[in-house]
Motif scaffolding. Structure first.
Motif, PDB file in Angstrom:
ATOM      1  N   VAL A   5      65.213  46.492  27.389  1.00  0.00           N
ATOM      2  CA  VAL A   5      66.670  46.550  27.574  1.00  0.00           C
ATOM      3  C   VAL A   5      67.106  48.005  27.713  1.00  0.00           C
ATOM      4  CG1 VAL A   5      68.913  46.039  26.550  1.00  0.00           C
ATOM      5  CG2 VAL A   5      67.063  44.369  26.356  1.00  0.00           C
ATOM      6  N   ARG A   6      66.578  48.869  26.853  1.00  0.00           N
ATOM      7  CA  ARG A   6      66.918  50.295  26.926  1.00  0.00           C
ATOM      8  C   ARG A   6      66.528  50.895  28.277  1.00  0.00           C
ATOM      9  NH1 ARG A   6      64.954  52.504  21.024  1.00  0.00           N
ATOM     10  NH2 ARG A   6      66.831  51.942  19.897  1.00  0.00           N
ATOM     11  N   ALA A   7      65.460  50.355  28.870  1.00  0.00           N
ATOM     12  CA  ALA A   7      65.000  50.846  30.173  1.00  0.00           C
ATOM     13  C   ALA A   7      65.824  50.276  31.325  1.00  0.00           C
ATOM     14  CB  ALA A   7      63.529  50.494  30.361  1.00  0.00           C
ATOM     15  N   GLY A   8      66.807  49.420  30.998  1.00  0.00           N
ATOM     16  CA  GLY A   8      67.691  48.894  32.035  1.00  0.00           C
ATOM     17  C   GLY A   8      67.331  47.505  32.543  1.00  0.00           C
ATOM     18  N   ASP A   9      66.416  46.818  31.884  1.00  0.00           N
ATOM     19  CA  ASP A   9      66.006  45.477  32.295  1.00  0.00           C
ATOM     20  C   ASP A   9      67.072  44.464  31.874  1.00  0.00           C
ATOM     21  OD1 ASP A   9      64.826  42.984  32.687  1.00  0.00           O
ATOM     22  OD2 ASP A   9      62.893  43.569  31.842  1.00  0.00           O
ATOM     23  N   THR A  10      67.907  44.049  32.815  1.00  0.00           N
ATOM     24  CA  THR A  10      68.993  43.114  32.504  1.00  0.00           C
ATOM     25  C   THR A  10      68.459  41.744  32.120  1.00  0.00           C
ATOM     26  OG1 THR A  10      69.243  42.572  34.843  1.00  0.00           O
ATOM     27  CG2 THR A  10      70.695  44.282  33.953  1.00  0.00           C
ATOM     28  N   ALA A  14      69.424  39.490  28.829  1.00  0.00           N
ATOM     29  CA  ALA A  14      69.796  38.074  28.897  1.00  0.00           C
ATOM     30  C   ALA A  14      68.938  37.250  27.937  1.00  0.00           C
ATOM     31  CB  ALA A  14      69.656  37.558  30.326  1.00  0.00           C
ATOM     32  N   GLU A  15      67.657  37.579  27.816  1.00  0.00           N
ATOM     33  CA  GLU A  15      66.773  36.876  26.882  1.00  0.00           C
ATOM     34  C   GLU A  15      67.224  37.104  25.438  1.00  0.00           C
ATOM     35  OE1 GLU A  15      62.575  37.715  27.522  1.00  0.00           O
ATOM     36  OE2 GLU A  15      62.932  37.771  29.689  1.00  0.00           O
ATOM     37  N   LEU A  16      67.594  38.334  25.110  1.00  0.00           N
ATOM     38  CA  LEU A  16      68.092  38.641  23.765  1.00  0.00           C
ATOM     39  C   LEU A  16      69.348  37.828  23.459  1.00  0.00           C
ATOM     40  CD1 LEU A  16      67.951  42.493  23.074  1.00  0.00           C
ATOM     41  CD2 LEU A  16      66.928  40.676  21.738  1.00  0.00           C
ATOM     42  N   VAL A  17      70.261  37.798  24.408  1.00  0.00           N
ATOM     43  CA  VAL A  17      71.507  37.056  24.214  1.00  0.00           C
ATOM     44  C   VAL A  17      71.206  35.579  23.992  1.00  0.00           C
ATOM     45  CG1 VAL A  17      73.658  36.315  25.330  1.00  0.00           C
ATOM     46  CG2 VAL A  17      72.948  38.720  25.450  1.00  0.00           C
TER      47      VAL A  17
END
Length: 188
Positions: A5-10, A14-17
């Motif tokens: 996520v920190r690297a910009g992987d949207t 979405a998986e975290l959410v």
């Protein structure tokens, strides 16, 4: 996943959410967000995303996120200048829980709802700190370390507040088997 996520992987975000939305909704409801629970959770995920740079590598994400949810719930309640009653929290918790299957015995369902109402009324009689400790530890099913992390308290403080809360709850709630608590036979 946090590193992605920190690297910009949207997609990772979405998986975290998806992974934590249910827990976050239950937490917001338990903290009194009521009908605003979805808004609280959405705002909490946004704030969490923006604060990921401050997230400590190797730390547990769930307590960190739930602390943000708790703070966002508090902010929402303060800005609206309203407090939820036990009935309001009960309705919010009922919305966050799955419905009882139609095949369930109605008497069992009625008894479960009665016990839930008694529990929520008893939780209302605890101090704020005790209620938070019980909510995180038992309603959100976090272990003591996660509870301590989420609340920003030492683990010993969590243990002592849980101990006092459970003692008070045992005096406020009838035993699960429906018998009279010890020493209550004399009382009207």
């Amino acid at each position: 996943m946090i590193a992605r996520v920190r690297a910009g992987d949207t997609q990772a975000y979405a998986e975290l959410v998806r992974a934590y939305t249910g827990t976050a909704l239950r937490a917001a409801a338990a903290f009194g967000a009521g009908a605003d629970a979805e808004d609280v959770v959405q705002s909490a995920f946004f704030k969490a995303y923006r604060a990921l740079g401050h997230f400590k590598p190797g730390a547990s994400f769930r307590p960190w996120l739930l602390r943000i949810v708790m703070n966002e719930t508090r902010n929402t309640l303060r800005s609206a200048l309203r407090q939820r009653s036990a009935a309001g929290r009960e309705a919010a918790l009922a919305e966050a829980e799955p419905l009882i299957p139609e095949s369930a015995d109605p008497a069992v369902a009625a008894l479960r709802e009665e016990r839930r109402a008694l529990l929520l009324a008893a939780l209302d009689r605890l101090s704020t700190e005790q209620r938070l400790a019980v909510t995180y530890r038992y309603l959100l099913e976090m272990d003591e370390a996660e509870t301590a992390q989420a609340l920003g308290w030492p683990r010993g403080t969590v243990k002592s507040r849980l101990n006092r809360a459970l003692k008070k709850l045992s005096k406020l709630l009838p035993p699960p088997d429906g018998s009279q608590p010890p020493g209550s036979e004399d009382k009207p």
